[in-house]
Scaffold this motif. Structure first.
Motif, PDB file in Angstrom:
ATOM      1  N   PHE A   1       0.849  -1.188   0.000  1.00 48.61           N
ATOM      2  CA  PHE A   1       0.000   0.000   0.000  1.00 48.61           C
ATOM      3  C   PHE A   1       0.887   1.240   0.000  1.00 48.61           C
ATOM      4  O   PHE A   1       2.029   1.211   0.442  1.00 48.61           O
ATOM      5  N   GLU A   2       0.340   2.313  -0.566  1.00 48.08           N
ATOM      6  CA  GLU A   2       1.119   3.536  -0.748  1.00 48.08           C
ATOM      7  C   GLU A   2       1.007   4.473   0.449  1.00 48.08           C
ATOM      8  O   GLU A   2       0.010   4.470   1.163  1.00 48.08           O
ATOM      9  N   LEU A   3       2.029   5.308   0.596  1.00 50.18           N
ATOM     10  CA  LEU A   3       2.008   6.385   1.579  1.00 50.18           C
ATOM     11  C   LEU A   3       2.951   7.477   1.108  1.00 50.18           C
ATOM     12  O   LEU A   3       3.849   7.231   0.292  1.00 50.18           O
TER      13      LEU A   3
ATOM     14  N   ALA B   1      -1.411   2.056  10.373  1.00 51.58           N
ATOM     15  CA  ALA B   1      -2.026   0.790  10.783  1.00 51.58           C
ATOM     16  C   ALA B   1      -2.938   0.265   9.691  1.00 51.58           C
ATOM     17  O   ALA B   1      -3.692   1.028   9.071  1.00 51.58           O
ATOM     18  N   VAL B   2      -2.853  -1.055   9.447  1.00 51.38           N
ATOM     19  CA  VAL B   2      -3.680  -1.727   8.448  1.00 51.38           C
ATOM     20  C   VAL B   2      -4.105  -3.075   9.013  1.00 51.38           C
ATOM     21  O   VAL B   2      -3.326  -3.751   9.683  1.00 51.38           O
ATOM     22  N   ASP B   3      -5.336  -3.452   8.730  1.00 49.60           N
ATOM     23  CA  ASP B   3      -5.813  -4.797   9.058  1.00 49.60           C
ATOM     24  C   ASP B   3      -5.994  -5.525   7.736  1.00 49.60           C
ATOM     25  O   ASP B   3      -6.697  -5.045   6.837  1.00 49.60           O
TER      26      ASP B   3
ATOM     27  N   ARG C   1      -8.390   0.075   3.937  1.00 49.53           N
ATOM     28  CA  ARG C   1      -8.503   1.078   5.005  1.00 49.53           C
ATOM     29  C   ARG C   1      -7.170   1.182   5.731  1.00 49.53           C
ATOM     30  O   ARG C   1      -6.770   0.285   6.474  1.00 49.53           O
ATOM     31  N   VAL C   2      -6.487   2.281   5.517  1.00 52.50           N
ATOM     32  CA  VAL C   2      -5.183   2.535   6.136  1.00 52.50           C
ATOM     33  C   VAL C   2      -5.332   3.740   7.050  1.00 52.50           C
ATOM     34  O   VAL C   2      -5.851   4.785   6.641  1.00 52.50           O
ATOM     35  N   THR C   3      -4.879   3.597   8.288  1.00 52.79           N
ATOM     36  CA  THR C   3      -5.018   4.673   9.279  1.00 52.79           C
ATOM     37  C   THR C   3      -3.652   5.259   9.603  1.00 52.79           C
ATOM     38  O   THR C   3      -2.717   4.527   9.928  1.00 52.79           O
ATOM     39  N   PHE C   4      -3.554   6.600   9.522  1.00 54.43           N
ATOM     40  CA  PHE C   4      -2.307   7.291   9.832  1.00 54.43           C
ATOM     41  C   PHE C   4      -2.469   8.124  11.100  1.00 54.43           C
ATOM     42  O   PHE C   4      -3.527   8.703  11.342  1.00 54.43           O
ATOM     43  N   THR C   5      -1.420   8.178  11.902  1.00 50.21           N
ATOM     44  CA  THR C   5      -1.375   9.025  13.085  1.00 50.21           C
ATOM     45  C   THR C   5      -0.157   9.931  12.990  1.00 50.21           C
ATOM     46  O   THR C   5       0.951   9.460  12.692  1.00 50.21           O
ATOM     47  N   ASN C   6      -0.366  11.243  13.223  1.00 51.09           N
ATOM     48  CA  ASN C   6       0.719  12.227  13.186  1.00 51.09           C
ATOM     49  C   ASN C   6       1.336  12.352  11.795  1.00 51.09           C
ATOM     50  O   ASN C   6       2.535  12.536  11.636  1.00 51.09           O
TER      51      ASN C   6
END
Length: 472
Positions: free
Chosen positions: A84-86, A97-99, A105-110
């Motif tokens: 997955f890309e970022l 975080a990814v499940d 659905r990819v979750t980013f923090t900060n």
């Protein structure tokens, strides 16, 4: 055999660990005790630059003491088949975080950059679906409904345009802005002069790189930049050595401010023109060597890589398309010195061959048939340089007599003559004419300038027919 060396396997030395301070914490549930990988786009390649082991909590940390160059990166699953890309740019300390049960659905923090990137992707996806449905509905609609749908489509397109402009205005130097500018192609306005048939082309080419800075190495870490460069040179730059050289120098002039971008483009151009697609491209490669490699060294260029570039350039220098061919002086069938420049004819076909070469034994009689059928009437004269390899002079004479190549000018290049030239520091005829396979054909004009090189017999025939049909 024809050489097909590829420099990327020899120039090596990519700096895989880039610059001060990154720490990216990854959660990839439910995977445990397996390695995950960090890579980025680099033209058509996806180099892996780091790996990290997922612990018992499905967590891993990519960490380095030097910052990574900005661009679009990928986190690869343990099987290396999924990723997955970022975005990575200014802020390089964040969590992701990814499940695997819901990989989209990819979750980013900060990570404001990735949050903005996700919002942009969601906005574009939603509006893209809406536009698709409207366009489908318009196909079978009434005239009244069609007008209403068209108005709505225009409204959505304007909203998308405004959304992009707002992103650029809010963060003009941000990575997302750079990506949006880098992907955008010019919108050609209405032609102010309908008689000017080249307006659209000139406008598109002039504005093709608007908003793109070639010193910004973030561009090279995207999946689209190299394709845009390819399109520019293949479709917009006039196909001639002078035009291509001018564009390369212009692009590399800006790219020289970034070591990474300069390396990327130099490698791209060197690989592209190492083995030429068109005859005139030999001058482009020689220019690249003389301006960017002959008197310069780079930390990423190995000695072996530089030798390949140097050897190839020296092989091309003496036989550049449009330049006079090197003189040839060798003994003929009567053992008397015979010169290439002594042949007086509107066209001279220089045939460099080996009497023991199977392909040569097939090709020379075909050339003679075409010569007798058409080329002789055009004023062409064949000049055949036989290179001694495994055979003897007797093989040479026997072949000429057997196939009655009596109207050709023949010379013999013995092993002794070849050795004498190289011992005296004089380039061999094989080097002067860049002979990498037999037979090698050059077509020369009345002044012995190279007007075609390394073509097949049928291509030579087509070329001569074209020249005859387009005589002034």
């Amino acid at each position: 055999m024809k050489r097909t060396a590829t420099l990327l396997s020899l120039l090596l030395s990519f700096s895989l660990f880039a610059q001060e301070g990154y720490e990216i914490k990854v959660s990839l549930k439910p995977l445990k005790n397996q390695y995950v990988y960090l890579g980025h786009y680099q033209g058509k390649q996806l180099p892996i630059i780091d790996s990290a082991l997922l612990n018992g909590k499905s967590e891993a940390i990519f960490k380095g003491s030097k910052k990574l160059g900005g661009g679009i990166y990928l986190i690869g699953y343990p099987d290396k088949a999924r990723n997955f890309e970022l975005l990575i740019d200014k802020n390089q300390t964040f969590n992701v975080a990814v499940d695997t049960a819901n990989p989209s659905r990819v979750t980013f923090t900060n990570s404001p950059e990735n949050t903005a990137f996700q919002a942009y992707q969601a906005f574009m996806m939603n509006n893209g679906k809406l536009l698709d449905s409207l366009l489908k509905a318009r196909r079978g609609s009434s005239e009244k409904d069609s007008i209403a749908i068209t108005t709505r489509v225009s409204s959505i397109n304007e909203a998308v345009k405004k959304y992009r402009l707002d992103i650029m205005a809010k963060d003009p130097n941000g990575l997302l802005t750079t990506l949006l500018k880098g992907m955008k192609e010019p919108e050609v306005p209405q032609n102010p002069n309908p008689r000017d048939s080249m307006f659209a082309y000139r406008y598109f080419k002039t504005h093709y790189w608007d908003g793109v800075n070639f010193w910004d190495d973030r561009m090279m870490r995207t999946p689209f930049f190299e394709s845009r460069v390819d399109k520019y040179y293949e479709q917009l730059v006039y196909p001639a050595a002078d035009s291509v050289i001018k564009e390369i120098d212009w692009m590399l002039g800006y790219a020289s401010a970034s070591e990474e971008m300069q390396k990327f483009l130099l490698l791209k151009f060197v690989n592209r023109y190492l083995n030429q697609k068109y005859m005139w491209e030999d001058a482009v490669f020689v220019h690249l060597f003389e301006k960017y490699f002959a008197q310069k060294s780079y930390p990423w260029l190995t000695e072996q890589g530089k030798k390949i570039i140097t050897d190839r350039a020296y092989s091309l220098m003496a036989n550049i398309f449009g330049n006079p061919a090197s003189e040839v002086q060798l003994p003929g069938l009567n053992d008397k010195p015979t010169n290439l420049y002594g042949v007086e004819a509107p066209y001279t076909l220089l045939v460099i061959w080996d009497p023991t070469c199977g392909h040569c034994k097939e090709t020379l009689p075909k050339l003679d048939s075409m010569y007798l059928a058409r080329w002789k009437a055009m004023g062409l004269k064949p000049f055949a340089l036989a290179k001694e390899t495994e055979g003897t002079k007797k093989d040479w004479v026997t072949f000429i007599e057997k196939h009655q190549l009596n109207d050709w000018v023949h010379v013999y290049y013995s092993k002794e003559a070849d050795k004498a030239r190289t011992n005296a520091g004089i380039p061999s005829y094989s080097q002067l004419f860049d002979v990498q396979s037999f037979p090698t054909l050059y077509l020369l004009d009345k002044d012995k300038r190279i007007i075609a090189k390394k073509l097949t017999e049928s291509q030579i025939d087509d070329f001569l027919q074209f020249k005859q049909n387009n005589k002034q």
